[in-house]
Design a protein around this motif. Structure first.
Motif, short mmCIF file in Angstrom:
data_model
loop_
_atom_site.label_atom_id
_atom_site.label_comp_id
_atom_site.label_asym_id
_atom_site.label_seq_id
_atom_site.Cartn_x
_atom_site.Cartn_y
_atom_site.Cartn_z
N SER A 343 0.82 -1.21 0.00
CA SER A 343 0.00 0.00 0.00
C SER A 343 0.86 1.26 0.00
CB SER A 343 -0.94 0.00 1.21
OG SER A 343 -0.21 0.08 2.40
N LEU A 344 2.05 1.19 0.63
CA LEU A 344 2.92 2.37 0.63
C LEU A 344 3.45 2.64 -0.77
CD1 LEU A 344 5.08 2.18 3.87
CD2 LEU A 344 3.09 3.56 3.39
N LEU A 351 0.81 9.06 -6.52
CA LEU A 351 1.07 10.49 -6.54
C LEU A 351 1.99 10.85 -7.70
CD1 LEU A 351 1.57 11.12 -2.76
CD2 LEU A 351 -0.20 12.09 -4.19
N GLN A 361 12.57 7.58 -1.10
CA GLN A 361 11.87 8.38 -0.11
C GLN A 361 10.85 7.61 0.71
OE1 GLN A 361 10.68 12.21 -1.43
NE2 GLN A 361 12.15 12.21 -3.10
N VAL A 362 10.39 6.49 0.21
CA VAL A 362 9.38 5.75 0.97
C VAL A 362 9.91 4.39 1.44
CG1 VAL A 362 7.10 4.70 0.85
CG2 VAL A 362 7.50 6.90 -0.21
N ALA A 366 11.33 3.26 5.35
CA ALA A 366 10.50 2.27 6.04
C ALA A 366 11.30 1.02 6.35
CB ALA A 366 9.27 1.93 5.19
N GLU A 459 11.11 4.62 11.29
CA GLU A 459 9.83 5.16 10.84
C GLU A 459 8.83 4.02 10.84
OE1 GLU A 459 10.57 7.21 7.18
OE2 GLU A 459 11.17 9.00 8.28
N GLN A 460 7.86 4.13 11.72
CA GLN A 460 6.89 3.05 11.90
C GLN A 460 5.92 3.02 10.74
OE1 GLN A 460 6.26 0.80 14.24
NE2 GLN A 460 7.70 1.31 15.87
N TYR A 461 5.58 1.85 10.26
CA TYR A 461 4.51 1.80 9.27
C TYR A 461 3.37 0.89 9.66
CZ TYR A 461 7.49 -2.01 7.61
OH TYR A 461 8.28 -3.12 7.52
N PHE B 117 -6.74 5.34 -1.67
CA PHE B 117 -6.85 3.88 -1.63
C PHE B 117 -7.79 3.42 -0.53
CE2 PHE B 117 -3.00 4.97 -3.69
CZ PHE B 117 -2.90 4.08 -4.74
N LYS B 119 -7.33 1.24 2.00
CA LYS B 119 -6.81 1.32 3.37
C LYS B 119 -5.98 2.60 3.45
CE LYS B 119 -3.98 -1.35 6.38
NZ LYS B 119 -2.58 -1.53 6.05
N ASN B 121 -3.07 4.83 3.70
CA ASN B 121 -1.66 4.43 3.59
C ASN B 121 -0.71 5.62 3.70
OD1 ASN B 121 -2.45 5.53 1.19
ND2 ASN B 121 -1.44 4.04 -0.10
N PRO B 122 -0.76 6.33 4.83
CA PRO B 122 0.20 7.43 4.98
C PRO B 122 1.62 6.88 4.99
CG PRO B 122 -0.81 6.91 7.09
CD PRO B 122 -1.52 6.09 6.06
N PHE B 123 2.55 7.66 4.46
CA PHE B 123 3.95 7.25 4.51
C PHE B 123 4.45 7.36 5.94
CE2 PHE B 123 3.80 9.35 0.19
CZ PHE B 123 3.55 8.17 -0.46
N PRO B 124 5.44 6.57 6.31
CA PRO B 124 5.98 6.67 7.67
C PRO B 124 6.82 7.92 7.84
CG PRO B 124 7.13 4.98 6.44
CD PRO B 124 6.04 5.48 5.55
N LYS B 125 6.21 9.06 7.62
CA LYS B 125 6.91 10.34 7.72
C LYS B 125 6.02 11.27 8.54
CE LYS B 125 8.69 10.08 3.00
NZ LYS B 125 10.13 10.14 3.26
N TYR B 133 5.00 15.60 -0.03
CA TYR B 133 5.67 14.60 -0.88
C TYR B 133 5.42 14.84 -2.37
CZ TYR B 133 7.09 9.92 -2.42
OH TYR B 133 7.71 8.87 -3.04
N THR B 173 1.52 8.29 11.11
CA THR B 173 0.98 7.00 11.52
C THR B 173 0.34 7.07 12.90
OG1 THR B 173 3.28 6.53 11.98
CG2 THR B 173 2.32 5.43 10.11
N ARG B 187 -3.03 14.69 0.72
CA ARG B 187 -1.80 14.38 -0.01
C ARG B 187 -2.08 14.34 -1.51
NH1 ARG B 187 0.62 8.75 1.77
NH2 ARG B 187 -0.87 7.95 0.27
N THR B 188 -3.25 13.78 -1.85
CA THR B 188 -3.61 13.68 -3.27
C THR B 188 -3.91 15.05 -3.86
OG1 THR B 188 -4.52 11.51 -2.81
CG2 THR B 188 -5.15 12.54 -4.89
#
Lengths: 462, 278
Positions: A343-344, A351, A361-362, A366, A459-461, B117, B119, B121-125, B133, B173, B187-188
């Motif tokens: 999903s990430l 985007l 970057q992602v 992670a 960085e938690q996901y 989406f 679920k 799905n934010p980035f871990p940021k 982003y 998160t 974000r979109t």
């Protein structure tokens, strides 16, 4: 009765207790209306009764085996004349070996007639001990079995109790690894302390000259030896550093390619090939480094006008070691990159990010904790590697920052110090333990630092 | 008629001619699709779909599980490209540009057609970096102040600004599920897309968070064209102006939402909205 036949007998008794216990639970179930009215299934009653039989017997057997030698040895020594009892540890060991061999009949004549009563006593004690052990262990096992068998009642919580037994067994297994580690650390620490009685701690840690040769007699020049560990640690770090400089970027990029870019067909070809790389014995890497890489490097650097290139160099060893640990880094990184949720990736691609932007970057942030731990594993592999360095980097403890010179590493020195006939109380041999202790300390620090880094940048996901 | 078995459905589609209702729009179409087939390997998932999405309308796509509505949605910004075995045939145009054309840059396309989406799905940021982003990778800004403004506007449009303005530097998160989904919407819209695709955006949320997202969709439709896939017929009825009903990879019926839910013309649509299957 010998240990192995005693052990076999124990297994038979325990198995019998299981069968009988299971049968008893079925029997007692009749009186309450069938198996469905038992608290647990019949197997659990059998297993619990078997545990009652096995555990006390095995513990007694283990304790007996652990302490019988010490106890016998002490009572035998008490029979010896005063002069022997005052001897130091290693001398006493020799005396013990002689008595033991006399008792076994390996030698027939004692160097001192005073040993004969001791041999006699040893003979008696060993017979008594073996008989006593057999009788007591079997008796305890049978008693435990009978006790466990008698405990069986329909309302006994056999399943829950057996779960407790299993839990204890699992705990005991995990303790084995921990206690072994503790044991290793202690043995290294104690030998190191003996070493530091002979060589001052500061000289070892801050000394810049390593030359552990101690002359056989005091008149020979340079008899004292020099035990400065700095050149060894510099050599270790240089070689490990070169190896990581090769392995980390190449390994990470391989993993990224395999996970994010490669089609499944390409992946199915490259992955097994990488695993072949991981399966090559280090000795083979070693002679590749010594016979192919080092001369090529020497030729190359002399070709571009660099003089004084050694035919055994840190660079050759480091480069080959780096190639050796590429599969390490790539397969660990591969796993953690794969574990980043799809999903990430979708979010990033959705985007309009390109693959490389998404990776940078992602996915990397992670996957960072996993990547760092993979790199650390690779680092400890590099630090601990011996064979390549022995063959390609030499044994000369040069303190140098030039990767084209011969250097040596901590592990190589430990190996050379302990190879061959050595006195076990000379500073030269004991130095190996001190080096081991330092190495252990350095890798421990590396782990602590890396854990802190991971915690900070994680960085938690989930 | 009672519940259909797959065999009966196959018979219904035997003599499949065309979609009931008006799938195409005369003018005002932002995206048009003509004869779209989608294949996963050998298996065909979408059969000849013609469908237009009008400017500033909310188009809902409904249908039973596995009917291909999400697959179809993902063809609209070429998200299916990331699946190796997926092939798309037919024409899909965005404002007259063929999006499957060789010259079409998929990076550019996805900036114009954004996606939210199922679920969150934010980035871990951090919250800020999540919204920043898109603008960053597309090089939309040169100065920090501009970026700050884009982030703030996007968060306001997604009606989450008041909840997060004091903790923009904290990890995204840590937000609740509903907040995460609104952040993903922010974000979109931070890259100012023309069309927003939403793939069951509320299916992982509780009713209150769902209600907020639905309100938000209504507000967004003033500025954006929205295509939303949903499992909930009530949601389709609440948020959309037009509804398309998919079944086994075919677009069965499309029309004004009121009409679809009150007087559907096709028997399958009627069976679905009256709850006979699905």
């Amino acid at each position: 009765m010998t240990s192995s036949s005693l052990f076999l007998l124990l297994i038979i008794i325990v198995a019998a207790v299981f069968v009988l216990g299971r049968k008893r639970s079925v029997d007692v179930a009749q009186s309450v209306g069938g198996i469905r009215y038992l608290h647990s299934l019949p197997n659990y009653y059998g297993l619990l009764a078997a545990a009652w039989a096995a555990i006390p017997g095995v513990i007694l057997l283990a304790l007996w085996s652990a302490f019988q030698d010490v106890i016998i040895q002490n009572s035998v020594f008490s029979l010896l004349p005063e002069s022997y009892q005052a001897l130091s540890g290693s001398r006493l060991d020799l005396v013990w070996a002689e008595i033991y061999n006399l008792q076994k009949g390996i030698i027939t004549e004692a160097s001192d007639p005073a040993f004969y009563p001791a041999v006699e006593a040893l003979n008696n004690l060993m017979t008594t001990s073996t008989t006593g052990r057999t009788v007591l262990v079997i008796a305890l096992t049978v008693l435990g079995g009978v006790w466990g068998w008698r405990l069986i009642k329909p309302e006994q919580r056999a399943r829950n109790q057996f779960e407790k037994v299993v839990e204890a067994l699992l705990l005991a297994s995990s303790m084995i690894a921990i206690l072994t580690t503790v044991g290793i650390v202690f043995s290294v620490v104690f030998e190191s302390i003996r070493f530091f009685h002979k060589v001052p701690f500061t000289e070892f840690v801050f000394g810049i000259k390593w030359s552990p040769q101690i002359a056989i007699n005091a008149e020979v020049a340079g008899s004292s030896g020099a035990f400065g560990a700095i050149p060894l640690f510099v050599g270790t770090l240089m070689i490990a550093g070169i190896a990581l400089l090769v392995a980390v970027p190449v390994g990470l990029m391989t993993a990224v390619y395999l996970v994010e870019y490669a089609s499944s067909r390409v992946r199915s070809i490259i992955k097994p090939l990488l695993e072949v790389l991981a399966g090559i014995p280090t000795v083979v890497y070693g002679f590749f480094a010594a016979l192919t890489m080092a001369p090529k490097l020497k030729g190359f650097f002399e070709g571009i006008g660099v003089n004084g290139v050694s035919s055994e160099s840190a660079l050759a060893a480091g480069l080959v070691m780096g190639i050796m640990i590429i599969p390490f880094v790539s397969s660990l990184a591969d796993d953690v990159i794969n574990a980043v949720p799809r999903s990430l990736r979708d979010g990033s691609y959705g985007l309009g990010a390109t693959k490389s932007e998404t990776v940078k970057q992602v996915i990397f942030p992670a996957a960072l904790p996993g990547i760092v731990s993979g790199v650390l594993l690779a680092a400890s592999r590099a630090i601990g590697e011996t064979m390549i360095v022995v063959m390609a980097a030499g044994l000369a403890a040069n303190l140098t920052a030039n990767p084209l010179e011969a250097v040596t590493t901590v592990t190589v020195q430990i190996a050379t110090l302990l190879v061959g006939d050595q006195e076990f109380d000379s500073a030269k041999t004991l130095a190996a333990f001190a080096l081991g202790l330092m190495l252990f300390f350095v890798t421990l620090m590396l782990n602590v630092i890396a854990l802190a880094v991971v915690k900070r940048f994680r960085e938690q996901y989930d | 008629m009672t519940t259909n078995t797959n065999d009966e459905l196959a018979q219904i589609f035997e003599g499949w001619s065309s979609t009931v209702g008006k799938p195409t729009l005369k003018d005002n179409a932002r995206m048009t699709t003509r004869g779209v087939d989608v294949f996963y390997g050998e298996k065909q998932a979408i059969f000849g779909v013609d469908l237009d999405i009008g400017k500033n309308e909310v188009l809902a796509m409904i249908g039973p599980s596995g009917c291909g509505k999400s697959t179809f949605l993902r063809t609209l910004n070429r998200m299916n490209d990331t699946i190796d075995i997926c092939r798309v045939k037919g024409d899909i145009h965005l404002d007259g540009d063929n999006i499957y054309d060789k010259k079409m840059d998929v990076v550019n396309l996805r900036a114009r057609v954004g996606m939210v989406f199922q679920k969150p799905n934010p980035f871990p940021k951090s919250i800020y970096d999540n919204v920043a982003y898109g603008p960053r990778i597309h090089g939309l800004v040169t100065r920090k102040a501009e970026l700050d403004e884009i982030v703030e506007t996007a968060l306001q449009k997604a009606s989450i600004w008041n909840e997060v303005k004091d903790r923009l530097d904290q990890p995204a998160t840590g937000l609740s599920g509903g907040q995460q989904q609104r952040l993903c919407i922010a974000r979109t819209i931070a890259v100012s897309p023309e069309v927003i695709l939403m793939d069951e955006p509320c299916s992982a949320l509780d009713p209150i968070a769902t209600a907020r997202i639905e309100e938000l969709i209504a507000e967004l439709s003033e500025n954006f064209t929205i295509a939303i896939v949903t499992h909930s017929m009530q949601q389709a009825a609440r948020v959309s102006s037009r509804t398309a009903y998919f079944h086994l990879g075919r677009l069965v019926e499309v029309g004004a939402t009121d009409k679809i839910f009150t007087a559907p013309e096709h028997r399958l649509t009627e069976d679905y909205i009256t709850g006979r299957f699905g």
